[in-house]
Scaffold this active site. Sequence first.
Site, PDB file in Angstrom:
ATOM      1  N   SER A 144       0.839  -1.198   0.000  1.00  0.00           N
ATOM      2  CA  SER A 144       0.000   0.000   0.000  1.00  0.00           C
ATOM      3  C   SER A 144       0.872   1.243   0.000  1.00  0.00           C
ATOM      4  CB  SER A 144      -0.896   0.023   1.237  1.00  0.00           C
ATOM      5  OG  SER A 144      -0.135   0.336   2.401  1.00  0.00           O
ATOM      6  N   ASP A 145       0.283   2.356  -0.420  1.00  0.00           N
ATOM      7  CA  ASP A 145       0.912   3.639  -0.147  1.00  0.00           C
ATOM      8  C   ASP A 145       0.797   3.889   1.355  1.00  0.00           C
ATOM      9  OD1 ASP A 145       2.113   6.113  -0.403  1.00  0.00           O
ATOM     10  OD2 ASP A 145       0.841   6.760  -2.058  1.00  0.00           O
ATOM     11  N   TRP A 146       1.537   4.859   1.854  1.00  0.00           N
ATOM     12  CA  TRP A 146       1.602   5.085   3.297  1.00  0.00           C
ATOM     13  C   TRP A 146       0.237   5.535   3.821  1.00  0.00           C
ATOM     14  CZ3 TRP A 146       5.285   2.668   1.665  1.00  0.00           C
ATOM     15  CH2 TRP A 146       6.456   2.419   2.366  1.00  0.00           C
ATOM     16  N   PHE A 147      -0.329   4.736   4.713  1.00  0.00           N
ATOM     17  CA  PHE A 147      -1.670   4.925   5.271  1.00  0.00           C
ATOM     18  C   PHE A 147      -2.741   4.802   4.189  1.00  0.00           C
ATOM     19  CE2 PHE A 147       1.263   7.527   7.865  1.00  0.00           C
ATOM     20  CZ  PHE A 147       1.167   6.830   9.063  1.00  0.00           C
ATOM     21  N   GLY A 148      -2.436   4.039   3.145  1.00  0.00           N
ATOM     22  CA  GLY A 148      -3.374   3.842   2.047  1.00  0.00           C
ATOM     23  C   GLY A 148      -4.063   2.496   2.077  1.00  0.00           C
TER      24      GLY A 148
END
Length: 767
Positions: free
Chosen positions: A231-235
């Site tokens: 995932s993207d960061w906090f995604g």
Amino acid sequence: MGEICPRREDFDIDYILKNASLLEKVSLLAGYDFWHTAPLPRFNVPSVRVSDGPNGVRGTKFFDGVRAACLPCGTGLAATWDQSLLYDAGVLIGQECLAKGAHCWLVPTVCIQRSPLGGRGFESFAEDPYATGKLAAAYIRGAQSTGVISTIKHFAANDQEHERISVNAVMSERALREVHLLPFQIAIADSAPGAVMTCYNKVNGQHLSESKEMLDGLLRREWGWKGLIMSDWFGTYSTAEALNAGLGLEMPGTTRLRGPLLELAISSRKVSRATLDERARTVLEFVQRARKAEVSAVESTRDFPEDRRLNRKLAADSIVLLKNESGLLPLNPQTLTSVALIGPNMKTAAFCGGGSASLQPYYSTSPYQGITSQLPPGVEVLYETGATSYAFIPELEASEVRTPEGQPGLRMRFYRDPPSVQERRVLMGFSNPELDRLFYADIEAELIAPATGPFQFGLAVYGSASLFLNDQLIIDNTTVQRGGTFFFGKGTLEETATVDLVQGQSYQIKVQFASGPSSKLVKPGVVNFGGGAGRLGMVQVVDPERAIARAVEAAKRADITILGVGLTRDHESEGFDRSHMDLPPAVASLVTAVLDVAPDAILLTQSGTPFSMLPWADLVKTHLHAWFGGNELGNGIADVLFGVVNPSGKLPLSFPRRIEDTPTYLNFGSERGQVTYGEGIYVGYKLLRKSPTSCALSIRARFVVHLLCVLRFDGRHRVRYTECSKLGRRGRSGSSPAVYRGRSNNVVNRTSHQGAQRISKGGFAAR
């Protein structure tokens, strides 16, 4: 470079999956911290480090990180149209990763710039999906040749920052596949990156990080890709849905949606043990491959002469000559007696864009430094700023202030309690375990006024803050807060105050700060990175009319005037999109005023994405466009100006005259949580046929006299042409022919695909 981190013995993935406990497998599927994967010590599985940075390797810190090589931005690299050069750039990036102790580089970005206003448009390559895919593949191959893993992102259509974690990008299947997925498909097929990062946004109603159709169906089964999906960061927005869809790794750690929640999903049979093992296998395979990279045991530097030479070539070869109507270029420095260097971008080294692209460079060279270094002794240099172009008031420099102990810089003290609490205890360091999510800090310094007159102070914050000067409150960014673009769009507008100072007099500065949870702002669709952030700026107030008048006078006196204007990382950054295409207000007035008295002035513009050239577009006779050019920005510009390098760059993006002329004018930005890709497949030059994307000139005025295109038996095309030049001068020479391939006489409307490759010709231009 530091000492090499010792390798651990290899581990057996099948053995681990057979013998690891449920908790151990679950722990693998989320980051250990912000930049590391989780280890399994019992099975000899190490933690591996990832690092961000589209134009350089930032390391593990957002602020004050270890210094690094900074390459030109993605659009600048694409302007070279040189796949072999991008391969070399990738090798340099890979070596930087090894020095920073990073096994994995979280780049490149290949989302298509459907609008000039996209905040991260400069990170990607070109508006043409074929060109983007090919250039990205070369970059990836270079980086991975060093043993480092490359992560292609953001899968897919993550081309705007407005409400980026919630916006639903609605488009046709054809537009999705032919424009927004094609760069990924090409780069994955040609370079086999070790990981794919999902985007924040939704596509056609579903977040990509939990889309089984896109991750398991298209990426895995249709494209046959076997690597890690992170995932993207906090995604990551769900537990069972994301895992079942194919998302292997939640980043960053510690986990928010796995851990105990995943254990519950397994026990309730929302996620099967078989699926858990499949996702754990992809993480283990990623770690097994990554651990072979010979990374440094500590974050270190490697600023070598050969790296500087490559970076200088990247900067110079990316520069685009848009106009040379008077034949003024290249300049002969030996014939000059005076030069006027004018503009806000002349002494500003705009070497990178903002957000994830920001880093601490080994060094930087401004256009002013590069140009003056190649002028002979005795040439008079007339410098004037002419206009201000900052979006944020320039940050206070350490040299301008000193701590209460007398050292350069500011002193920052952390507390668990607010200033209203008597006898607060100071906690050492931002990462002190006693600090809660809500914490407080006092920032103090002594300022010695550098001049007499009005000075403007600015304070932006994610959290809350107040600025005091000599114990008097001058900026309150606590009581009432207005949303702004600061800190990835999470922070406030920059609040300002103007104060009269007296040169040489001492002033006491104090900022009372509270962390992120104290913020009064509610911003839908914005990533929450936690912690807090602040920005403190100060600048002497300049009368814009007087500044332009001084610039005009300098232009009148000089033999040659070079005018440097454009954008900086204040304007182009992750976290926000631009609201318009215009340059800062005073800049257009400066350009027209200087051209009025010096019509042969050389205009040097800088940006990562298009900007409006009105009202001076038709007035300027000589125009060079540079990008966010990395460490060697200024030297690369000077090499082109003085004929050391022949400018061979071509625009990878269409530069429309007005935002109203763009295909996305009516459908960019989130409206009620949705953006409709009404332009379909007609992105950029595909609609603006009269303004080809790869437009540029060459100092040597080349022209094609013979052209032959042959379709070979293997289905590939061979293009052969003869190129002549009207001018010849010593210096590096080359050209980047652009080829458009398409079909004619189709029932279905089709667009062309663009490709180009630089051709070099040694020390002299062909005559």
